[in-house]
Design a protein around this motif. Sequence first.
Motif, PDB file in Angstrom:
ATOM      1  N   ARG A 500      11.289   4.449 -21.532  1.00 17.18           N
ATOM      2  CA  ARG A 500      10.650   5.344 -22.502  1.00 17.18           C
ATOM      3  C   ARG A 500      11.666   5.846 -23.532  1.00 17.18           C
ATOM      4  NH1 ARG A 500       7.032   8.692 -18.049  1.00 17.18           N
ATOM      5  NH2 ARG A 500       5.280   7.211 -17.978  1.00 17.18           N
ATOM      6  N   LEU A 501      12.877   6.131 -23.039  1.00 10.03           N
ATOM      7  CA  LEU A 501      13.924   6.616 -23.940  1.00 10.03           C
ATOM      8  C   LEU A 501      14.269   5.573 -24.993  1.00 10.03           C
ATOM      9  CD1 LEU A 501      16.050   8.855 -24.575  1.00 10.03           C
ATOM     10  CD2 LEU A 501      17.584   7.673 -22.959  1.00 10.03           C
ATOM     11  N   HIS A 502      14.297   4.305 -24.576  1.00 11.17           N
ATOM     12  CA  HIS A 502      14.702   3.223 -25.492  1.00 11.17           C
ATOM     13  C   HIS A 502      13.509   2.388 -25.965  1.00 11.17           C
ATOM     14  CE1 HIS A 502      18.988   3.996 -24.870  1.00 11.17           C
ATOM     15  NE2 HIS A 502      18.705   4.186 -23.589  1.00 11.17           N
ATOM     16  N   LYS A 503      12.290   2.898 -25.691  1.00 14.72           N
ATOM     17  CA  LYS A 503      11.050   2.335 -26.241  1.00 14.72           C
ATOM     18  C   LYS A 503      10.839   0.864 -25.871  1.00 14.72           C
ATOM     19  CE  LYS A 503      10.786   5.572 -30.121  1.00 14.72           C
ATOM     20  NZ  LYS A 503      11.777   6.499 -29.543  1.00 14.72           N
ATOM     21  N   ASP A 504      11.106   0.537 -24.608  1.00 11.23           N
ATOM     22  CA  ASP A 504      10.797  -0.812 -24.105  1.00 11.23           C
ATOM     23  C   ASP A 504       9.433  -0.736 -23.415  1.00 11.23           C
ATOM     24  OD1 ASP A 504      10.586  -3.239 -22.723  1.00 11.23           O
ATOM     25  OD2 ASP A 504      12.749  -3.385 -22.431  1.00 11.23           O
TER      26      ASP A 504
END
Length: 527
Positions: A500-504
């Motif tokens: 979620r932090l790196h939008k994967d």
Amino acid sequence: MAMAMIASLSPATSSFSKLIEIKKCILEGFTSIKHVKHVHAALFRFGLHQDSYLLNLVLKASFNFDQTNYTRLIFHQAKDPNVFLWNTMIQGLVSTDCFLDATQFYVSMRTQGFWPNNFTFPFVLKACSRLLDFPLGIRIHALVIKLGFDRDVFIKTSLLYLYSKCGYLDYARKVFDDIPDKNVISWTAMISGYIDVERYREAVDLFRKLIDMGLRPDSFSVVRVLSACAHLGDLNSGEWIDRCITQFGLSRNVFVATALVDMYAKCGNMEKARYAFDGVPVKDIVTWSTMIQGYASNGLPKEALDLFFQMQKEKLAPDRYSMVGVLSACARLGAVELGDWASKLMDIEEFLSNPVLGTALIDMYAKCGSMTQAWEIFKRMKEKDVVVWNAAISGLAMNGHVKPAFGLFGKMEKSGILPNANTFMGLLCGCTHVGLVNDGRRYFDSMNRVFSLTPTIEHYGCMVDLLARAGLLDDAHQLIKNMPMEANCIVWGALLGGCRLHKDTQLAEYNENRIQRLREAHRVHFV
């Protein structure tokens, strides 16, 4: 009175009268070792110093005053000591914890041609158990069989203790099974043997058989088996034992009640722990400490502190266990001023000389953000075991002082203290907080490669979290695949957080599905 009568005797008095008066004096009891020596002197005065019966009585009295040197003097003055004198010496030496001397006396007894009897064996076997002198114990067992004492329940129980204390539980069980009429002491010995080597389930099962046999357990056996339930987290067996305690009228025994409180607390049922606690008519400091620690360890810090204040009203000074519970509660609440006040109820030297207390104080200050005070306590500690070092390392790491934590780990190695799993949890958590991926990998790899420590699921969780936060999602996913155990919701959740932090979104969806399946399979709630 009797001493005065002895003093009034003269050499002309008949031997029978002398014997009667001296025996009367001995049977009335002694008030001091000086009293014993007066009677011993009287034996010499009237030519009775070789009377084995009177010497035996004086020997027993000497041991009551913990005068082992004087008892040896009495014994060695006997020209022809009989087996009763030998037995009294061995029994007395064992009762005063002179176990090596007791075994040496036994060897001398055999060397001089005396045969031990059913009074000799239990005590010399107890000495062997305490000394872990298995070779001598084996020879004594052979002699027990040779002399036909192998069906004596007291001797067999002593043999059982010997084998269990020396770590031969299977031999101990064979001895136990061979006892024809087992008493409660025999059952308790076997149960304790299992507990001492952490075979808790077998201990609980054996206690059930004891009850099924219609025997009434004593308080010691109940306390021991409750500790086994606590280690197992076996609430069902603990509740059954609780009913047995009521049935056998042991509820008012403070040792049993305290063990019951401890069992419920360690099994997570604080409501029943409090019910057992409230039912103790006269609570000692151990009972209070057990309940306070129970609240603290079950995430109920406010209740722990409320009970501590109640204990204060009872004018009871805290011991180290209640203090550890209070400091743990303060750490959880972030109540540094309250923790500081509580710590002053005990002498600071007690904290500095006791690793358990010192660790609790360091941990409290560190978790409340007062790392300077935590560091001062650590520096002043007189004895630093691995737990103390871990508290300081974790404290530095959680307060953002990660590089100093690494440096302290290096000092710990140089001081000869071997790190354990908790040491690396502190280091890895520190790496995660500030994103030190390379350092985290190095410490994680060194666990097994350098220190022969097997990483737990918690260590893997830290590494997955570290890699995922740093955007190394594929590495984190691969680490999960390579784990020797199945990843739990927390591990997958760490990877999900990174996604979620790196939008994967693709990997995030995969993680969500894995977590959902785990929740359904294990019926646990994941937040």
